[in-house]
Scaffold this motif. Sequence first.
Motif, PDB file in Angstrom:
ATOM      1  N   LEU A  16       0.828  -1.207   0.000  1.00  0.00           N
ATOM      2  CA  LEU A  16       0.000   0.000   0.000  1.00  0.00           C
ATOM      3  C   LEU A  16       0.862   1.257   0.000  1.00  0.00           C
ATOM      4  N   GLN A  17       1.923   1.252   0.804  1.00  0.00           N
ATOM      5  CA  GLN A  17       2.811   2.416   0.884  1.00  0.00           C
ATOM      6  C   GLN A  17       3.424   2.748  -0.475  1.00  0.00           C
ATOM      7  N   VAL A  18       3.919   1.715  -1.149  1.00  0.00           N
ATOM      8  CA  VAL A  18       4.550   1.939  -2.448  1.00  0.00           C
ATOM      9  C   VAL A  18       3.520   2.445  -3.448  1.00  0.00           C
ATOM     10  N   LEU A  19       2.323   1.830  -3.423  1.00  0.00           N
ATOM     11  CA  LEU A  19       1.271   2.256  -4.342  1.00  0.00           C
ATOM     12  C   LEU A  19       0.928   3.725  -4.123  1.00  0.00           C
ATOM     13  N   MET A  20       0.840   4.129  -2.851  1.00  0.00           N
ATOM     14  CA  MET A  20       0.485   5.521  -2.552  1.00  0.00           C
ATOM     15  C   MET A  20       1.588   6.470  -2.991  1.00  0.00           C
ATOM     16  N   SER A  21       2.842   6.072  -2.811  1.00  0.00           N
ATOM     17  CA  SER A  21       3.901   7.002  -3.196  1.00  0.00           C
ATOM     18  C   SER A  21       4.078   7.050  -4.721  1.00  0.00           C
ATOM     19  N   ASN A  22       3.700   5.985  -5.428  1.00  0.00           N
ATOM     20  CA  ASN A  22       3.789   6.006  -6.895  1.00  0.00           C
ATOM     21  C   ASN A  22       2.692   6.834  -7.544  1.00  0.00           C
ATOM     22  N   GLY A  23       1.548   6.956  -6.876  1.00  0.00           N
ATOM     23  CA  GLY A  23       0.407   7.622  -7.515  1.00  0.00           C
ATOM     24  C   GLY A  23      -0.331   6.646  -8.422  1.00  0.00           C
ATOM     25  N   ILE A  24       0.408   5.938  -9.273  1.00  0.00           N
ATOM     26  CA  ILE A  24      -0.207   4.924 -10.130  1.00  0.00           C
ATOM     27  C   ILE A  24       0.853   3.882 -10.440  1.00  0.00           C
ATOM     28  N   THR A  25       0.432   2.623 -10.525  1.00  0.00           N
ATOM     29  CA  THR A  25       1.374   1.532 -10.749  1.00  0.00           C
ATOM     30  C   THR A  25       0.845   0.621 -11.847  1.00  0.00           C
ATOM     31  N   ARG A  69      -7.954   1.050  -6.704  1.00  0.00           N
ATOM     32  CA  ARG A  69      -8.779   0.767  -7.877  1.00  0.00           C
ATOM     33  C   ARG A  69      -7.924   0.361  -9.053  1.00  0.00           C
ATOM     34  N   LYS A  70      -8.511  -0.475  -9.877  1.00  0.00           N
ATOM     35  CA  LYS A  70      -7.832  -0.938 -11.078  1.00  0.00           C
ATOM     36  C   LYS A  70      -8.449  -0.194 -12.253  1.00  0.00           C
ATOM     37  N   GLY A  71      -7.622   0.256 -13.173  1.00  0.00           N
ATOM     38  CA  GLY A  71      -8.135   0.928 -14.357  1.00  0.00           C
ATOM     39  C   GLY A  71      -7.315   0.487 -15.553  1.00  0.00           C
ATOM     40  N   ILE A  72      -7.780   0.828 -16.732  1.00  0.00           N
ATOM     41  CA  ILE A  72      -7.126   0.376 -17.953  1.00  0.00           C
ATOM     42  C   ILE A  72      -6.473   1.569 -18.651  1.00  0.00           C
ATOM     43  N   SER A  73      -5.219   1.395 -19.069  1.00  0.00           N
ATOM     44  CA  SER A  73      -4.572   2.460 -19.835  1.00  0.00           C
ATOM     45  C   SER A  73      -5.237   2.571 -21.203  1.00  0.00           C
ATOM     46  N   GLU A  74      -5.606   3.790 -21.591  1.00  0.00           N
ATOM     47  CA  GLU A  74      -6.269   3.976 -22.880  1.00  0.00           C
ATOM     48  C   GLU A  74      -5.296   3.801 -24.046  1.00  0.00           C
ATOM     49  N   ASP A  75      -3.993   3.877 -23.751  1.00  0.00           N
ATOM     50  CA  ASP A  75      -2.997   3.701 -24.820  1.00  0.00           C
ATOM     51  C   ASP A  75      -2.837   2.242 -25.200  1.00  0.00           C
ATOM     52  N   ASP A  76      -2.595   1.396 -24.185  1.00  0.00           N
ATOM     53  CA  ASP A  76      -2.235   0.016 -24.518  1.00  0.00           C
ATOM     54  C   ASP A  76      -3.166  -1.024 -23.906  1.00  0.00           C
ATOM     55  N   ARG A  78      -3.519  -1.904 -20.904  1.00  0.00           N
ATOM     56  CA  ARG A  78      -2.990  -2.632 -19.749  1.00  0.00           C
ATOM     57  C   ARG A  78      -3.606  -2.149 -18.445  1.00  0.00           C
ATOM     58  N   ALA A  79      -3.640  -3.062 -17.460  1.00  0.00           N
ATOM     59  CA  ALA A  79      -4.177  -2.723 -16.143  1.00  0.00           C
ATOM     60  C   ALA A  79      -3.233  -1.792 -15.397  1.00  0.00           C
ATOM     61  N   ASN A  80      -3.797  -0.882 -14.615  1.00  0.00           N
ATOM     62  CA  ASN A  80      -3.039   0.008 -13.726  1.00  0.00           C
ATOM     63  C   ASN A  80      -3.784   0.078 -12.404  1.00  0.00           C
ATOM     64  N   TYR A  81      -3.031   0.336 -11.333  1.00  0.00           N
ATOM     65  CA  TYR A  81      -3.646   0.434 -10.010  1.00  0.00           C
ATOM     66  C   TYR A  81      -3.352   1.798  -9.398  1.00  0.00           C
ATOM     67  N   ALA A  82      -4.364   2.384  -8.765  1.00  0.00           N
ATOM     68  CA  ALA A  82      -4.161   3.659  -8.071  1.00  0.00           C
ATOM     69  C   ALA A  82      -4.965   3.650  -6.783  1.00  0.00           C
ATOM     70  N   VAL A  83      -4.451   4.361  -5.778  1.00  0.00           N
ATOM     71  CA  VAL A  83      -5.187   4.497  -4.514  1.00  0.00           C
ATOM     72  C   VAL A  83      -6.081   5.724  -4.625  1.00  0.00           C
ATOM     73  N   THR A 167      -3.914   8.083 -17.140  1.00  0.00           N
ATOM     74  CA  THR A 167      -4.673   6.947 -16.593  1.00  0.00           C
ATOM     75  C   THR A 167      -5.003   7.154 -15.115  1.00  0.00           C
ATOM     76  N   ARG A 168      -4.048   7.707 -14.369  1.00  0.00           N
ATOM     77  CA  ARG A 168      -4.292   7.950 -12.938  1.00  0.00           C
ATOM     78  C   ARG A 168      -5.502   8.867 -12.756  1.00  0.00           C
TER      79      ARG A 168
END
Length: 237
Positions: A16-25, A69-76, A78-83, A167-168
């Motif tokens: 969770l910490q890493v996800l929060m500091s990345n903004g989006i993964t 939450r999981k979302g999809i990149s509109e470019d490719d 692919r799945a992405n995750y953001a808090v 995407t974020r």
Amino acid sequence: NTVMAAQMTDAHRRFLQVLMSNGITEGSEARKLHQHCCETDKVYYAHDKLDDFISTINSHLQPLFMQIRKGISEDDGRANYAVVNLAETEVTKMASDYTEMELELFRKTMDLIILSENGFASSTDILNLADQLKTKKMKKKEAEQVLKVFVEDKWLSEKNGEYTLHTRCIIEMEQYILSNYQDVARKCNICHSLAIQSQVCDSCGIGMHLPCVRKYFRGQTEPRCPKCNEFWSCDTP
């Protein structure tokens, strides 16, 4: 009878910490991170259990009105995750990081992007807005700087002088956009999440993400709209 939420472990907290500091993964990064956290903290790891791992974290985030939450990149595609913070609308959350003037530029940029045909706004059009701001007129140089910051902070992304929502931003602002742009914001007919960069059917007006278009029409000699069955007139990617 409520099922007791699975225990949060140090592995969950680290993730969770890493996800929060990345903004989006990105999805593949999240999978690597899942393995790394479980191995580091000696927690049971199974490669196909990322969703369960995340829902454990989410059950503990619920009282804090937060969610991964999981979302999809509109470019490719692919799945992405953001808090995501569910308690505040995202524009209020941005308000703690930006001035009123910068936020106004962001909102106007968002208008341009969402109201556009293809989900992009040119830097020229955005910079032309900068000297019409209500809060205070912004010089072009200044506006360019602000746009750069929005890209760095992953609210916008930019390709060849054209801007779209990162995407974020889409993951975090989906509800906000759907409720504030009811007449124009569309969901993708295939994956049912918000589609900003999309192709639109000339006949019935449904939209599809480009990666979804690619997948859907793969191997079809004559692409037809999944809803009205008319010929799909856009050039399929």
